[in-house]
Structure formats: C-alpha cells, structure tokens
Design an enzyme around this catalytic site. Structure first.
Site, PDB file in Angstrom:
ATOM      1  N   ASP A  32      30.344  38.528  39.522  1.00 46.23           N
ATOM      2  CA  ASP A  32      31.671  37.894  39.548  1.00 46.23           C
ATOM      3  C   ASP A  32      32.600  38.517  40.596  1.00 46.23           C
ATOM      4  O   ASP A  32      33.748  38.849  40.299  1.00 46.23           O
ATOM      5  CB  ASP A  32      32.335  37.993  38.162  1.00 46.23           C
ATOM      6  CG  ASP A  32      31.447  37.461  37.049  1.00 46.23           C
ATOM      7  OD1 ASP A  32      30.632  36.566  37.317  1.00 46.23           O
ATOM      8  OD2 ASP A  32      31.567  37.952  35.913  1.00 46.23           O
ATOM      9  N   GLU A 200      32.194  26.841  35.108  1.00 44.47           N
ATOM     10  CA  GLU A 200      33.032  28.044  35.008  1.00 44.47           C
ATOM     11  C   GLU A 200      33.349  28.574  36.397  1.00 44.47           C
ATOM     12  O   GLU A 200      32.964  27.984  37.401  1.00 44.47           O
ATOM     13  CB  GLU A 200      32.314  29.112  34.169  1.00 44.47           C
ATOM     14  CG  GLU A 200      31.017  29.615  34.801  1.00 44.47           C
ATOM     15  CD  GLU A 200      30.344  30.750  34.018  1.00 44.47           C
ATOM     16  OE1 GLU A 200      30.823  31.123  32.932  1.00 44.47           O
ATOM     17  OE2 GLU A 200      29.332  31.270  34.521  1.00 44.47           O
TER      18      GLU A 200
END
Ligand SMILES: *[C@@H]1O[C@H](CO)[C@@H](O)[C@H](O)[C@H]1NC(C)=O
Ligand SMILES: *[C@@H]1O[C@H](CO)[C@@H](O)[C@H](O)[C@H]1NC(C)=O
Ligand SMILES: *[C@@H]1O[C@H](CO)[C@@H](O)[C@H](O)[C@H]1NC(C)=O
Ligand SMILES: *[C@@H]1O[C@H](CO)[C@@H](O)[C@H](O)[C@H]1NC(C)=O
Ligand SMILES: *[C@@H]1O[C@H](CO)[C@@H](O)[C@H](O)[C@H]1NC(C)=O
Length: 329
Positions: A32, A200
């Site tokens: 991420d 997402e």
C-alpha cells in the site's frame, strides 16, 4: 589528449549506466505505498509490518528508498491495531496523513494527523483526529479528491453494506467529511471478482478537465489483484453515480512473463523535473505467499494525445528502465 577523450568516454558511459534502474524500490514487505513529492524530496508511507506505527520515509530518489531517512509520525495507542494504507496529502496549504486503524471497540475507522510544519514531513505531527465520527461503519483506504468543479471529496472503501467497494462524500474541511456518502458501484464483473469481489485503494490523477480515479480490484490476497480506472469530467457532479464512466476491464494486471503478480494499490507522483507522471504500487514475485511479500515498485505513466493515462505492463526485477526525468544520482 587521447587519454582525456578516453576518460570522457568512460565517464559518459558511467553516467549513462547510472540513468537506469530496476524495480523494486525497497527490498522488504512494503504494501500500500503512497509517495508525495514535496520540495526536492519524495516522502513514502505504507502499511508497516507491525501495523502499529506510521513511518514516513524521505528520499531524494524516487527509484530507491533503501537509504531513506525515516521518522515515526504516529504510533497507535494501547489496544489499537491494523494501521493501514496511510496517505500523505497537502490540503489547503497544510500537510495531512490519512489512515485507517482498529481499536476502542471500533473495527477500522479513518483517522487523520496534521504536520506542525507543512513543509517538513520529518517534523512533529498532531494527535489523531477521527474522521466521520457521525458515520459509524468500517472504512479504509481514504483519499482526497479535488474535483475540477472546485469541490473537495473524501473517497474511501467499505465492506459495511456488501462487498468491499468505493464510496464518496463531500469534505467540509481537511478533517471533516460531510453527507451524503454514496456508493460508486459494487464489484460484480468477473475481472473485479477473482477470489473475491473487491474495489478498494482509490487514488486520483487529472488531465484536460477530466478526473481519473485509479483503484484496485479482485482479492487483495490473490495474484489477480489489478488496477482499474473510472473517470468523470470536471463539469459533472461526482455525487451522481451515473456521471462516472466505468471501465470494462482492468488497465494494469499480472505479468506472468516477468513474474509480477498482485499488482495494485497505486498512487501517483511526478518526476523530479515535474515533466513525467510516475505510479507507485505493490506487487509480488509469486502467485502464492502474498501476505508479507507485497513490495513497492514504480512505473512511468504516459499520456495519450487525447489526455488518457497509458499504463505499461508491470516490469519485473530483471527489466531495466530509464530513471525519472531530472533524477540526479
Ligand atoms: C513504533 O516506533 C517506536 C519509535 O518511535 C518504537 O519504539 C516502537 O517499538 C515501534 N512499535 C512497533 C510496534 O514497532
Ligand atoms: C517536536 O516536538 C518536540 C517536543 O515538543 C520538540 O522538542 C522539537 O523541537 C519538535 N521538533 C520540531 C522539528 O519542531
Ligand atoms: C478546461 O475547462 C476550461 C473552463 O471551462 C476551459 O477554458 C479549458 O479550455 C478546458 N481545457 C481543456 C483541455 O479542455
Ligand atoms: C472515460 O472512461 C470511458 C470508459 O472507460 C472511456 O470510454 C473514455 O474515453 C474515458 N474518458 C477519458 C477522457 O479518458
Ligand atoms: C531474471 O534473471 C535471472 C538471472 O539472469 C534469471 O535466472 C531469471 O530467470 C530471470 N527472471 C525472469 C522473470 O526473467
């Protein structure tokens, strides 16, 4: 004289060989990733192994954070965990980091911290402020979206009402998210649903009065995790779902030939001279054993004549690429 020419040729060759790099940009778990360029430096945040500390890494090079200086901008209180997907943004001249965490009896809520000095990400940061305290549902991967209509939105992902998908809400201030909260279409297509339906990790880029939202699809824990992109023109209201142009497939996905899988959770920045768009994302080198092995990589993003971002195939570790324009080693 000939010695001088020889020396010149050697040094030119040396400089040329310094102009290439290979992925990844770190040699350890670094899922991420988000990179912000501020002044003459790049600042990286990610999901740390401990999921308890929010660390900021500072590097003069976009191509490597191996030697980066770092500080812990925030540590979770006792009983808190799952500090994921932190993103640093400049909003109204101040510097913020948005992130999710679990604790205090609440399963994944969005929080934000503010830098004391907006020009110094390596300085002190505020205590955490809970975002959306009046909307008591799980939320992750929050990002800032400055639409061309002059309004600012908060875009995040939630599993509170079905499959994990992306929501949008107007922002009243950098630390206050308003109503309503609107779902931007659930994942239902086959390419959004490998080993589980997921949308997402939204992040925005802009060109020619169009806002592009790049996000991740399919199971976070599978090799088919990929990027897709929806877009909307500046004159249209992003709070109306039908104003968004939805894609019919992913734009960036596994490259078996070069052994790159699980290619997602992208963010975007620019080359040192500002002329190029670069994407940071994570990927794995195997189709299994993904958790703990998602590693930060970068790719150059080109733009078509008509202003669409062009995504390359993911480059494997053996593939040399030119360094970002203006990078001085
Ligand atoms: C978080 O960072 C602090 C340093 O600021 C360190 O002492 C602590 O061990 C770290 N916590 C975890 C869980 O890694
Ligand atoms: C951060 O805060 C500490 C404690 O208040 C202070 O001593 C230090 O000077 C601050 N650092 C910066 C860069 O302002
Ligand atoms: C963007 O919108 C502005 C204001 O409507 C207009 O002047 C400009 O020409 C547009 N730019 C492009 C590239 O479409
Ligand atoms: C927006 O997305 C749609 C669907 O993918 C595509 O047809 C259209 O060309 C895109 N618009 C721009 C400006 O890229
Ligand atoms: C990368 O290079 C090494 C050494 O030449 C080779 O063994 C390996 O198969 C290559 N991997 C890929 C994916 O090309």
């Amino acid at each position: 004289m000939s010695n001088l020419i020889l020396l010149l040729l050697i040094s030119i060759n040396f400089v040329a060989s310094q102009q290439m790099f290979r992925n990844p940009i770190l040699d350890r778990n670094s899922a991420d990733p988000t990179i912000l360029r501020l002044g003459d430096f790049y600042y990286l945040t990610l999901s740390e192994n401990t999921e308890r500390n929010l660390t900021v890494y500072k590097s003069s090079l976009l191509t490597s954070f191996r030697e980066a200086e770092s500080i812990v901008a925030y540590s979770t209180l006792e009983g808190f965990s799952d500090l994921w997907a932190s993103e640093m943004h400049v909003v109204d001249g101040d510097l913020y980091i948005y992130f999710t965490m679990t604790g205090g009896g609440k399963d994944h809520r969005m929080y934000v911290i503010k830098a004391d000095d907006p020009t110094n990400p390596m300085g002190n940061w505020s205590d955490s402020i809970r975002l959306m305290p009046d909307w008591d549902f799980a939320a992750i991967d929050g990002t800032i979206f400055n639409h061309g209509n002059g309004r600012r939105y908060f875009v995040f992902a939630t599993w509170a009402f079905g499959p994990l998908t992306i929501y949008i809400a107007p922002m009243n201030s950098p630390t206050q998210v308003g109503f309503p909260k609107i779902e931007l279409k659930r994942p239902t297509e086959e390419w959004e649903c490998y080993e589980g339906c997921v949308k997402e990790g939204p992040f925005f880029i802009f060109k020619n009065n169009v806002s592009f939202c790049v996000y991740s699809v399919s199971s976070t824990w599978g090799p088919n995790y990929a990027l897709a992109m929806m877009n909307i023109s500046y004159e249209l209201d992003p709070m109306t779902v039908s104003n968004w142009q939805m894609p019919d497939g992913p734009i960036f996905y596994r490259n078996d030939e070069e052994e790159v899988y699980t290619t997602g959770h992208a963010a975007f920045t620019v080359s040192p001279d500002g002329s190029e768009t670069w994407m940071v994302y994570h990927g794995t080198t195997t189709t299994t054993n993904i958790e703990g092995h998602r590693i930060a990589r970068i790719e150059k993003i080109d733009w078509s004549e008509d202003g669409r971002p062009i995504f390359p195939r993911p480059h494997g570790y053996n593939h040399s690429q030119a360094v970002p324009s203006g990078q001085v080693v």
